[in-house]
Write a protein that holds these residues in place. Structure first.
Motif, PDB file in Angstrom:
ATOM      1  N   ALA A 200       9.707   3.481   4.272  1.00  9.20           N
ATOM      2  CA  ALA A 200       9.502   4.934   4.228  1.00  9.20           C
ATOM      3  C   ALA A 200      10.036   5.444   2.901  1.00  9.20           C
ATOM      4  N   GLU A 201       9.264   6.296   2.237  1.00 10.80           N
ATOM      5  CA  GLU A 201       9.737   6.888   0.981  1.00 10.80           C
ATOM      6  C   GLU A 201      10.143   8.345   1.210  1.00 10.80           C
ATOM      7  N   GLY A 202      10.924   8.876   0.293  1.00 14.62           N
ATOM      8  CA  GLY A 202      11.309  10.289   0.378  1.00 14.62           C
ATOM      9  C   GLY A 202      12.344  10.570   1.462  1.00 14.62           C
TER      10      GLY A 202
ATOM     11  N   ILE B  10       5.129   4.345   4.010  1.00 18.57           N
ATOM     12  CA  ILE B  10       4.849   5.646   4.643  1.00 18.57           C
ATOM     13  C   ILE B  10       5.103   6.737   3.604  1.00 18.57           C
ATOM     14  N   ASP B  11       4.108   7.566   3.367  1.00 22.27           N
ATOM     15  CA  ASP B  11       4.236   8.598   2.338  1.00 22.27           C
ATOM     16  C   ASP B  11       5.313   9.624   2.694  1.00 22.27           C
ATOM     17  N   LYS B  12       5.919  10.184   1.648  1.00 27.42           N
ATOM     18  CA  LYS B  12       7.013  11.120   1.893  1.00 27.42           C
ATOM     19  C   LYS B  12       6.560  12.409   2.586  1.00 27.42           C
ATOM     20  N   SER B  13       5.270  12.722   2.506  1.00 24.59           N
ATOM     21  CA  SER B  13       4.800  13.923   3.205  1.00 24.59           C
ATOM     22  C   SER B  13       4.948  13.782   4.722  1.00 24.59           C
TER      23      SER B  13
ATOM     24  N   ILE C 255       0.850  -1.191   0.000  1.00 28.09           N
ATOM     25  CA  ILE C 255       0.000   0.000   0.000  1.00 28.09           C
ATOM     26  C   ILE C 255       0.881   1.234   0.000  1.00 28.09           C
ATOM     27  N   ASP C 256       0.727   1.997  -1.075  1.00 29.06           N
ATOM     28  CA  ASP C 256       1.525   3.182  -1.339  1.00 29.06           C
ATOM     29  C   ASP C 256       0.891   4.386  -0.653  1.00 29.06           C
ATOM     30  N   ASP C 257       1.709   5.397  -0.365  1.00 29.71           N
ATOM     31  CA  ASP C 257       1.197   6.658   0.175  1.00 29.71           C
ATOM     32  C   ASP C 257       0.343   6.418   1.415  1.00 29.71           C
ATOM     33  N   PHE C 258       0.725   5.428   2.220  1.00 28.42           N
ATOM     34  CA  PHE C 258      -0.145   5.074   3.338  1.00 28.42           C
ATOM     35  C   PHE C 258      -0.302   6.252   4.292  1.00 28.42           C
TER      36      PHE C 258
HETATM   37 CA    CA Z   1       4.137   8.780  -2.339  1.00 20.38          CA
END
Ligand code: CA
Ligand code: C2E
Ligand code: CA
Ligand code: CA
Length: 279
Positions: A235-237, A201-204, A178-181
């Motif tokens: 975690a992304e970003g 985990i979304d980069k925001s 699941i992307d942008d969770f």
């Molecule tokens: Ca994202």
């Protein structure tokens, strides 16, 4: 009108890209000049936070246009989705990513998982499972080496159908993440019924993770929720050492971001894998 021109450009770029793929020799010059340009994929390493090793890559699409340069996906994925072109484009992405992953396997490099982003329209399309099975068969990539990244909002559009779809994919051996969770609205009870293996985990939430108590709280909650559901958490970003250290200290499993590497052409990933194989 601008939209129509963009859509026409997308169609022609896809045609040109597919025509190139039909040519057997990978070193052949592109079959013909395409005024609409062509698509290609770049790959961003996913790194295990404990070992520091690359265990997978995410495929990200790019549109190289002779006049507009490299057009980022944010500029065209929405329209491709709206117009239905995403189905053909998405199939090209899956095939290309699978072919590349099987080239890395054949080179004896560390077995990698390749992750592909799938949009709503593509996920809901009747023949998705067939198309993916076909891509795996034709490229010889084991299904366990392919992961699909889907968003919560996509899954919540038709929950029962989504769960059914995910089960079919899982049965085939493909994994799901699941992307942008945290940016969508999936209910926690729905999460329990998803046959997924990873939460991203979304980069925001990652951006201010070293300084914002709120973002820290969100990340910690996602990590512990994921682990309690026996999922891996990525975690992304991740751009700074401070972000990475916080995530590692708090048991996040994996990371992706400019700190380790931006998305790169396949050849550059091959070099990184070769260097890693010697360690
Ligand atoms: Ca994202
Ligand atoms: P996403 O799936 O959330 O992908 C993460 C985005 O963050 C990518 O942008 C990536 O290049 C960028 N990124 C990676 N590391 C960092 C970092 O450290 N800091 C920052 N600020 N950004 C980072 P990109 O490649 O422009 O893609 C944007 C979105 O377009 C993706 O978001 C995804 O939703 C969509 N997309 C990309 N390729 C495809 C595709 O093949 N199919 C579909 N359906 N969607 C795609
Ligand atoms: Ca993604
Ligand atoms: Ca996304």
């Amino acid at each position: 009108e601008e939209k129509l021109a963009l859509l026409e450009g997308l169609r022609r770029a896809l045609d040109a890209t597919l025509a190139d793929d039909a040519v057997d020799d990978p070193d052949a010059v592109p079959a013909a000049y395409s005024p609409a340009g062509r698509f290609h994929l770049v790959y961003q390493p996913k790194v295990d936070l404990r070992t520091g090793r690359i265990f997978g890559v995410e495929a990200l699409i790019r549109w190289r246009h002779p006049e507009h340069g490299t057009v980022p996906p944010m500029r065209f994925i929405g329209l491709a989705e709206e117009s239905g072109l995403i189905v053909g484009l998405g199939e090209w992405v899956v095939r290309t990513a699978c072919r590349q992953a099987s080239v890395w396997r054949a080179a004896g490099l560390d077995a990698l998982t390749v992750s592909v982003n799938v949009s709503a329209r593509q996920f809901e399309e009747k023949r998705l499972v067939e198309r993916i099975a076909g891509a795996l068969r034709d490229t010889g990539l084991p299904p366990s080496s392919l992961e699909l990244e889907v968003t919560e909002s996509l899954l919540m559009r038709d929950l029962n159908q989504a769960v059914e779809r995910m089960r079919e994919l899982k049965e085939m051996g493909v994994s799901l993440s699941i992307d942008d969770f945290g940016t969508g609205y999936s209910s926690l009870s729905a999460l329990k019924s998803f046959p997924i293996s990873t939460l991203k985990i979304d980069k925001s939430f990652v951006r201010d993770i070293a300084v914002s108590a709120d973002d820290q709280a969100i990340a910690l909650a996602v990590i512990s929720l994921g682990h309690r559901l026996q999922l891996r958490v990525i975690a992304e970003g991740v751009e700074t050492v401070e972000q990475r250290d916080f995530l590692r200290a708090n048991d996040c499993d994996e990371m992706q971001g400019y700190l380790f590497s931006p998305p790169l052409p396949a050849e550059r990933i091959t070099e990184m894998l070769r260097a890693q194989a010697q360690q």
